[in-house]
Write a protein that holds these residues in place. Structure first.
Motif, PDB file in Angstrom:
ATOM      1  N   UNK A   1       2.511  13.007   3.071  1.00 37.52           N
ATOM      2  CA  UNK A   1       1.290  12.410   2.590  1.00 37.52           C
ATOM      3  C   UNK A   1       1.399  10.321   3.061  1.00 37.52           C
ATOM      4  N   UNK A   2       1.896   9.659   2.923  1.00 41.59           N
ATOM      5  CA  UNK A   2       2.347   8.767   3.533  1.00 41.59           C
ATOM      6  C   UNK A   2       3.333   8.730   4.289  1.00 41.59           C
TER       7      UNK A   2
ATOM      8  N   UNK B   1       1.017   9.564  -5.560  1.00 43.05           N
ATOM      9  CA  UNK B   1       1.572  11.018  -4.852  1.00 43.05           C
ATOM     10  C   UNK B   1       2.002  11.705  -5.918  1.00 43.05           C
ATOM     11  N   UNK B   2       3.761  10.812  -6.439  1.00 42.39           N
ATOM     12  CA  UNK B   2       4.219  10.873  -7.356  1.00 42.39           C
ATOM     13  C   UNK B   2       3.614  11.687  -8.429  1.00 42.39           C
ATOM     14  N   UNK B   3       2.319  11.301  -8.831  1.00 39.82           N
ATOM     15  CA  UNK B   3       1.656  11.420 -10.176  1.00 39.82           C
ATOM     16  C   UNK B   3       0.780  12.887  -9.572  1.00 39.82           C
TER      17      UNK B   3
ATOM     18  N   UNK C   1      -6.165  10.892  -0.121  1.00 38.53           N
ATOM     19  CA  UNK C   1      -5.857  10.803   1.360  1.00 38.53           C
ATOM     20  C   UNK C   1      -4.526  10.660   1.994  1.00 38.53           C
ATOM     21  N   UNK C   2      -4.635  11.180   2.530  1.00 38.74           N
ATOM     22  CA  UNK C   2      -2.837  10.770   3.108  1.00 38.74           C
ATOM     23  C   UNK C   2      -2.834   9.754   4.013  1.00 38.74           C
ATOM     24  N   UNK C   3      -2.057   9.059   4.107  1.00 37.45           N
ATOM     25  CA  UNK C   3      -1.655   7.768   5.288  1.00 37.45           C
ATOM     26  C   UNK C   3      -0.257   7.884   5.764  1.00 37.45           C
ATOM     27  N   UNK C   4      -0.969   6.695   7.298  1.00 37.24           N
ATOM     28  CA  UNK C   4      -0.139   6.803   8.485  1.00 37.24           C
ATOM     29  C   UNK C   4      -0.328   5.463   8.332  1.00 37.24           C
ATOM     30  N   UNK C   5       1.024   4.606   8.140  1.00 30.61           N
ATOM     31  CA  UNK C   5       0.887   3.346   8.522  1.00 30.61           C
ATOM     32  C   UNK C   5       1.711   2.887   9.328  1.00 30.61           C
TER      33      UNK C   5
ATOM     34  N   UNK D   1       1.239  -1.244  -0.047  1.00 31.23           N
ATOM     35  CA  UNK D   1       0.111   0.034   0.338  1.00 31.23           C
ATOM     36  C   UNK D   1       0.812   0.860  -0.165  1.00 31.23           C
ATOM     37  N   UNK D   2       1.792   0.833   1.297  1.00 27.11           N
ATOM     38  CA  UNK D   2       2.707   2.088   1.185  1.00 27.11           C
ATOM     39  C   UNK D   2       3.708   2.604  -0.869  1.00 27.11           C
TER      40      UNK D   2
END
Length: 557
Positions: A299-300, A261-263, A268-272, A253-254
């Protein structure tokens, strides 16, 4: 007057810092009811956005002074605006592949869906459902039995998944996977039986390992896109993934989220959280490689490790027996997935490696096990301020809140009761169901309390979660524990600034204040002032992440 002088004068007029006006203001939003989630819970009329940041919030008059020739002016027409909603314990927006059961409302509909799948099965196929359902949604309010599933097929193996802790098998599946009334129950699991010793077909926690179901399809970037589309439609802008994601491994997922993100397509911001030893097959060794604590950006980001000490609704570990017949004549009080000494050893090892830790602890004895491990770590080095957390904490017992507060441990709570109240009452009795997930008690004691859904165990709607915590109402069984209903600002803080504090991002998001990321949502309902019953049916009209509109409801401009 030159530009520098003009901006300085403007900043002084608006009682804001000169630095906030170093660039032209892109957009202003006026004529709204804007809940800021700042320290004072201020409500203002307007705010201004430059690039991806909030630069000012205040009255219409103040914010109008920021309008320049190229500034876009958005008239909110009295609509309610707040920081983007969040979900602090989110495993996915759907229950994964398999026969869908989210929309069934009776056992007959469950059987019909399974019979249709079995009739179309090829030789050797195992029918597997997704996990996005709960028996509380059924008219019968009960779990399927072997007899129910055999009504769909006695020859095709059927495995019905439910949440992350239980599965139900028909007779063909039990035979295929070698489970019968004489099978030894593994530590940390349960093979459910009737009072006369017959299998019910349900396997819980560690006992589910007997079942080797086909691997789900590999996660695709479309799964990540669908997740953000669903969550943005609720007004959500950030989620925290505690160790497991329904569509695939957290590290996959990361990678996919970073690609989006790069595109410039991530919304949606992710904390993993990485899975810890014993959770989702992870090991301490595996945690020594790959992204480490704090790796990532706004973002991630990787933030912590997830452990588990007990089960879900039917396996939460209590210091008292379950209600009969689930208490099995006073002998059953839930499931300890691992011994306390292992939890202590794992926590100490993870602490030495520099990880923040969140522990799934549903029952009060589960909480006790987690606290004993946390206290052992605190003796090595203080954990206060490290953002360690208890996940779920349905119940607590005397003295635990004081210990939690002393350690500085955060509470990560979800709205399980909203959907599953009838089941909780059956398992635990009404007294304990009424006390489940005491968010108000925790917050009034001064603990940091953040909120979520545990989707897909519960539908992924933070709006429903807001409604439940504000009302303690449930989908099908009325109000449980009304004394735990929370004032509206407390509820909104759970899903905004408190989430930001939980993930260590309170300086950059979680409120509508100058300098913070412009993550916010516009709603058709005043979530702060409308009658509590209106929250349940509230809809997001628009969602913005980093100042960019990422969702608009149909027909909304």
């Amino acid at each position: 007057m030159n530009r520098k002088t003009f901006l300085a004068a403007l900043a002084a007029t608006c009682c804001l810092s000169t630095a906030a006006f170093a660039q032209a203001v892109d957009t202003v939003f006026i004529n709204g009811k804007v809940y800021t989630a700042d320290e004072k819970d201020d409500v203002v009329q307007a705010f201004a956005v430059n690039s991806d940041r909030i630069v000012a919030a205040g009255s219409n008059a103040r914010i109008r002074k920021l309008v320049g020739p190229e500034t876009k002016v958005v008239d909110l027409k009295g609509k309610f605006v707040m920081p983007g909603l969040t979900d602090d314990h989110f495993h996915g927006a759907g229950g994964g592949p398999g026969v869908p059961l989210a929309d069934v409302r009776s056992m007959a509909e469950v059987v019909s869906a399974l019979r249709k799948a079995a009739d179309a099965a090829v030789p050797g196929q195992v029918i597997v459902t997704n996990a996005d359902w709960h028996e509380a949604q059924l008219t019968e309010r009960r779990k399927p039995t072997i007899a129910d599933l055999d009504a769909a097929s006695t020859t095709v193996p059927i495995v019905v998944l439910r949440g992350g802790h239980s599965m139900f098998l028909n007779s063909a599946a039990l035979a295929k996977f070698g489970v019968d009334a004489t099978t030894a129950t593994p530590p940390g699991g349960s093979i459910e039986k009737t009072p006369d010793g017959q299998l019910t077909g349900e396997l819980v926690d560690a006992a589910t390992r007997f079942v080797k179901i086909p691997r789900p399809p590999a996660m695709k970037i479309d799964d990540v896109i669908r997740t953000q589309q669903v969550m943005n439609s609720y007004g959500a802008t950030a989620v925290r993934i505690p160790g497991a994601f329904m569509a695939g491994p957290v590290l996959e997922l990361r990678t996919m989220a970073q690609q989006l993100r790069d595109r410039g397509e991530l919304t949606l911001r992710y904390t993993l959280m990485r899975p810890g030893p014993g959770f989702a097959g992870a090991t301490l060794e595996a945690l020594k490689t790959g992204p480490q604590q704090g790796d990532g950006d706004e973002w991630v980001r990787v933030d912590g490790v997830k452990l588990a000490v007990d089960g879900g609704f039917e396996g939460a570990h209590f210091d008292h027996p379950y209600a009969e017949p689930f208490g099995k004549n006073g002998t059953y009080s839930g499931i300890a997935l691992v011994p306390t000494e292992k939890t202590v050893a794992d926590v100490l090892a993870l602490q030495q490696m520099g990880w923040h830790i969140g522990v799934h602890a549903a029952g009060d004895e589960g909480v006790e096990q987690a606290l004993e491990a946390f206290e052992a770590a605190d003796k090595v080095a203080p954990i206060k301020g490290q953002r360690w957390s208890l996940e779920h904490a349905f119940l607590y017992h005397e003295g635990q809140i004081e210990r939690i507060k002393r350690l500085g441990v955060a509470m990560s709570l979800q709205d399980h009761l909203y959907l599953a109240a009838p089941s909780m009452e059956q398992f635990w009795g009404r007294k304990w169901a009424d006390k489940a997930t005491p968010a108000k008690t925790y917050m009034d004691a001064g603990l940091l309390v953040a909120g979520g859904t545990d989707a897909p165990v519960i539908p992924p709607s933070p709006i429903w979660a807001l409604y439940h915590f504000a009302s303690r109402d449930t989908i099908s069984a009325g109000v449980y524990g009304k004394e735990e209903a929370m004032p509206r600002p407390q509820v909104l803080r759970m899903f905004t600034i408190n989430y930001a504090k939980l993930v260590g991002a309170e300086k950059v998001r979680g409120s509508i204040e100058p300098g913070k990321l412009a993550d916010f949502a516009v709603f058709d309902t005043d979530l702060l002032g409308a009658p509590v019953t209106a929250i349940r049916d509230a809809k997001a009209l628009a969602t913005y992440v980093g100042g960019r509109q990422v969702y608009a409801a149909p027909g909304v401009k």
